[in-house]
Scaffold this motif. Structure first.
Motif, mmCIF file in Angstrom:
data_model
loop_
_atom_site.group_PDB
_atom_site.id
_atom_site.type_symbol
_atom_site.label_atom_id
_atom_site.label_comp_id
_atom_site.label_asym_id
_atom_site.label_seq_id
_atom_site.Cartn_x
_atom_site.Cartn_y
_atom_site.Cartn_z
ATOM 1 N N VAL A 47 61.865 57.954 -70.495
ATOM 2 C CA VAL A 47 61.538 58.139 -69.079
ATOM 3 C C VAL A 47 61.742 59.602 -68.691
ATOM 4 N N HIS A 48 62.873 60.163 -69.093
ATOM 5 C CA HIS A 48 63.179 61.555 -68.751
ATOM 6 C C HIS A 48 62.116 62.515 -69.298
ATOM 7 N N MET A 49 61.764 62.368 -70.576
ATOM 8 C CA MET A 49 60.791 63.287 -71.182
ATOM 9 C C MET A 49 59.381 63.070 -70.648
ATOM 10 N N THR A 50 59.056 61.853 -70.281
ATOM 11 C CA THR A 50 57.745 61.620 -69.667
ATOM 12 C C THR A 50 57.680 62.338 -68.324
ATOM 13 N N ALA A 51 58.731 62.217 -67.528
ATOM 14 C CA ALA A 51 58.768 62.917 -66.239
ATOM 15 C C ALA A 51 58.758 64.431 -66.445
ATOM 16 N N GLU A 52 59.564 64.916 -67.382
ATOM 17 C CA GLU A 52 59.648 66.358 -67.663
ATOM 18 C C GLU A 52 58.292 66.914 -68.097
ATOM 19 N N THR A 53 57.643 66.215 -69.003
ATOM 20 C CA THR A 53 56.371 66.712 -69.532
ATOM 21 C C THR A 53 55.275 66.639 -68.479
ATOM 22 N N HIS A 54 55.234 65.564 -67.696
ATOM 23 C CA HIS A 54 54.241 65.488 -66.626
ATOM 24 C C HIS A 54 54.491 66.564 -65.562
ATOM 25 N N ARG A 55 55.758 66.836 -65.270
ATOM 26 C CA ARG A 55 56.088 67.904 -64.314
ATOM 27 C C ARG A 55 55.501 69.228 -64.785
ATOM 28 N N HIS A 56 55.723 69.548 -66.061
ATOM 29 C CA HIS A 56 55.216 70.816 -66.580
ATOM 30 C C HIS A 56 53.695 70.788 -66.771
ATOM 31 N N ALA A 57 53.125 69.620 -67.003
ATOM 32 C CA ALA A 57 51.660 69.525 -67.058
ATOM 33 C C ALA A 57 51.074 69.826 -65.680
ATOM 34 N N GLY A 58 51.775 69.424 -64.626
ATOM 35 C CA GLY A 58 51.346 69.777 -63.273
ATOM 36 C C GLY A 58 51.421 71.279 -63.038
ATOM 37 N N HIS A 59 52.503 71.889 -63.514
ATOM 38 C CA HIS A 59 52.593 73.353 -63.436
ATOM 39 C C HIS A 59 51.409 73.983 -64.176
ATOM 40 N N ALA A 60 51.163 73.484 -65.384
ATOM 41 C CA ALA A 60 50.083 74.034 -66.210
ATOM 42 C C ALA A 60 48.731 73.872 -65.535
ATOM 43 N N ASP A 61 48.533 72.768 -64.841
ATOM 44 C CA ASP A 61 47.271 72.540 -64.138
ATOM 45 C C ASP A 61 47.047 73.627 -63.085
ATOM 46 N N ILE A 62 48.087 73.913 -62.320
ATOM 47 C CA ILE A 62 47.963 74.938 -61.275
ATOM 48 C C ILE A 62 47.796 76.317 -61.894
ATOM 49 N N VAL A 63 48.597 76.625 -62.919
ATOM 50 C CA VAL A 63 48.498 77.940 -63.556
ATOM 51 C C VAL A 63 47.115 78.128 -64.156
ATOM 52 N N ARG A 64 46.599 77.114 -64.819
ATOM 53 C CA ARG A 64 45.264 77.227 -65.427
ATOM 54 C C ARG A 64 44.204 77.454 -64.355
ATOM 55 N N GLU A 65 44.328 76.770 -63.239
ATOM 56 C CA GLU A 65 43.374 76.977 -62.157
ATOM 57 C C GLU A 65 43.451 78.417 -61.646
ATOM 58 N N LEU A 66 44.642 78.976 -61.579
ATOM 59 C CA LEU A 66 44.795 80.366 -61.154
ATOM 60 C C LEU A 66 44.214 81.342 -62.169
ATOM 61 N N VAL A 67 44.288 81.003 -63.454
ATOM 62 C CA VAL A 67 43.781 81.884 -64.505
ATOM 63 C C VAL A 67 42.254 81.932 -64.497
ATOM 64 N N ASP A 68 41.607 80.761 -64.527
ATOM 65 C CA ASP A 68 40.148 80.778 -64.668
ATOM 66 C C ASP A 68 39.406 79.714 -63.861
ATOM 67 N N GLY A 69 40.115 79.018 -62.984
ATOM 68 C CA GLY A 69 39.464 78.036 -62.133
ATOM 69 C C GLY A 69 39.357 76.641 -62.722
ATOM 70 N N ALA A 70 39.703 76.467 -64.013
ATOM 71 C CA ALA A 70 39.630 75.146 -64.631
ATOM 72 C C ALA A 70 40.709 74.251 -64.037
ATOM 73 N N ALA A 71 40.324 73.049 -63.634
ATOM 74 C CA ALA A 71 41.281 72.122 -63.020
ATOM 75 C C ALA A 71 40.915 70.703 -63.403
ATOM 76 N N GLY A 72 41.863 69.823 -63.252
ATOM 77 C CA GLY A 72 41.599 68.415 -63.491
ATOM 78 C C GLY A 72 42.681 67.746 -64.289
ATOM 79 N N LEU A 73 42.597 66.430 -64.286
ATOM 80 C CA LEU A 73 43.611 65.596 -64.929
ATOM 81 C C LEU A 73 43.501 65.628 -66.447
#
Length: 193
Positions: free
Chosen positions: A136-162
């Protein structure tokens, strides 16, 4: 896959987050993978490097299943040493190491029952934990950072999505998104006193 297998469900959600993390790195230059995109330096490759240590620690050392390789950034005293890649650490090396760390974690998940007990000395002075809690902890941790990555990627080149095959965003063109953002900006400004 059985529908009544809680360990398989948790493992599947963890794997979905892992896949999202790696997808957010695809097609970018070494520079774009390392660019600090927030005031605290958040960058895509650093997020993956951080998760390597999490996978190894939580699914390895916690359950007496060492990874078998020392990672220098895990013993460094510099704050955030695991949140960025040095010039001599290639993205290919970090991605490969992440895949190895996940495979090592998967072996632990496969080998142990959900109620298997492990130990984390850093948690509250030495907390006993179950594989269930760590999943449970690692699933939450990894999804949290995947959310960070989603925003960072959108800032880098506009790519977004689940996911690569399912964006989970309205299927609209660039103009719609520009108008939508402008509308949100107007609403925000209208809320000012």
């Amino acid at each position: 896959m059985r529908m009544d297998d809680p360990k398989a469900d948790l493992h599947r959600y963890l794997q979905t987050a892992r896949d999202a993390m790696l997808w957010k790195l695809e097609g970018l230059s070494e520079y774009d993978l390392r660019r600090p995109m927030t005031p605290t330096g958040t960058n895509l490759l650093g997020l993956v490097k951080h998760l390597i240590g999490c996978e190894i620690g939580y699914f390895g050392a916690t359950f007496g299943r060492p990874f078998g390789r020392e990672l220098p950034w895990l013993s460094e005293t510099e704050p955030n040493a695991d949140m960025w890649a040095r010039p001599d650490e290639s993205s290919a090396e970090i991605v490969a190491l992440y895949r190895q760390a996940c495979a090592h974690a998967d072996a632990t998940i496969d080998a142990l029952a959900l109620d298997a007990v492990g130990h984390i000395p850093a948690w509250d002075g030495g907390t006993e934990v179950t594989l269930h809690r760590i999943l449970v902890h690692m699933t939450a941790e990894t999804h949290r950072h995947a959310g960070h990555a989603d925003i960072v990627r959108e800032l880098v080149d506009g790519a977004a999505g689940l996911r690569r095959d399912h964006g989970n965003l309205p299927d609209a063109g660039e103009q719609w998104w520009a108008d939508y953002r402008d509308r949100l900006e107007r609403v925000a400004r209208e809320s000012l006193p």
